[in-house]
Design a protein around this motif. Structure first.
Motif, short mmCIF file in Angstrom:
data_model
loop_
_atom_site.label_atom_id
_atom_site.label_comp_id
_atom_site.label_asym_id
_atom_site.label_seq_id
_atom_site.Cartn_x
_atom_site.Cartn_y
_atom_site.Cartn_z
N THR A 81 26.21 43.32 30.32
CA THR A 81 26.68 43.56 31.68
C THR A 81 26.36 44.97 32.18
OG1 THR A 81 28.88 44.14 30.85
CG2 THR A 81 28.54 41.87 31.58
N SER B 77 24.08 45.76 35.45
CA SER B 77 24.60 46.47 36.62
C SER B 77 23.75 47.70 36.92
CB SER B 77 26.06 46.86 36.42
OG SER B 77 26.19 47.84 35.41
N TYR C 205 39.38 41.88 39.83
CA TYR C 205 38.77 40.60 40.15
C TYR C 205 39.69 39.68 40.94
CZ TYR C 205 35.08 42.04 37.03
OH TYR C 205 34.07 42.74 36.45
N SER D 251 30.19 50.98 38.60
CA SER D 251 28.89 50.37 38.88
C SER D 251 29.01 49.00 39.52
CB SER D 251 28.07 50.29 37.60
OG SER D 251 28.73 49.51 36.63
N ASN D 252 30.15 48.34 39.33
CA ASN D 252 30.27 47.01 39.94
C ASN D 252 30.47 47.07 41.45
OD1 ASN D 252 32.88 47.93 39.87
ND2 ASN D 252 33.72 46.11 38.88
N VAL E 282 27.39 45.79 42.98
CA VAL E 282 27.29 44.34 42.80
C VAL E 282 28.17 43.64 43.84
CG1 VAL E 282 27.75 42.43 41.21
CG2 VAL E 282 26.76 44.55 40.34
N TYR E 283 29.40 44.14 44.04
CA TYR E 283 30.28 43.57 45.06
C TYR E 283 29.67 43.72 46.45
CZ TYR E 283 34.40 42.50 42.26
OH TYR E 283 35.27 41.95 41.37
#
Length: 172
Positions: A65, A69, A12, A132-133, A136-137
């Motif tokens: 979360t 996702s 992050y 999985s993020n 999202v990014y």
């Protein structure tokens, strides 16, 4: 949870700065997840227990979360024709990520003669599917979220076969 704090700070903090067009800035580095990671680190270091209501709220948010996702990934795949999963680039990436990279890592680790449990754990981590993020990014920063969703989907399905293959080769 304690083991994921350094990963969260890296992902992050530095990871998100890779997506931003303006490069690194301390103001943008201190985003919500980064501040939460620092607070979690302080709580762990000083062994501070949160009040029950606050701890349960954090647990509930943390538990939602993964399903959220997965919904973002599903939304990226829902309008896709099944033929799009035959994309050569995504399959080449999947083979590289799920077989070639772990094998390279496995051979590299064998040079250091480390404890087998640690070695197997590190190899297993390398065999894991795309996070999985990433979709999202991609969605947040205007990149190709469908491509990210394809990579997540294919590597998640492939890991059922590739993890045993890598560990069979590891035992040889």
């Amino acid at each position: 949870m304690r083991g994921s704090i350094p990963l969260n700070c890296l992902m992050y903090g530095y990871g998100e700065s890779l997506f931003r067009k303006g490069g690194f800035s301390f103001k943008k580095f201190m985003n919500g997840p980064m501040i939460a990671s620092i607070v979690a680190l302080i709580l762990c270091i000083f062994n501070i227990k949160l009040p029950y209501v606050l701890a349960q709220t954090c647990t509930y948010i943390g538990n939602v979360t993964t399903p959220l996702s997965m919904m973002v990934i599903g939304a990226g795949l829902v309008n896709m024709d099944i033929k799009e999963l035959l994309d050569v680039k995504v399959w080449a990436f999947t083979i590289f990520k799920m077989i070639l990279l772990p094998l390279f890592y496995m051979f590299s680790l064998s040079l250091f003669h480390i404890d087998p449990l640690i070695e197997n754990t590190l190899i297993l981590i390398m065999c894991m599917p795309v996070a999985s993020n990433s979709s999202v990014y991609a969605l947040m920063y205007g990149e190709d979220a469908t491509l990210a969703s394809k990579a997540i989907f294919l590597t998640s399905v492939a890991c059922v076969v590739t993890i045993p293959i890598v560990f069979i080769l590891h035992t040889l």
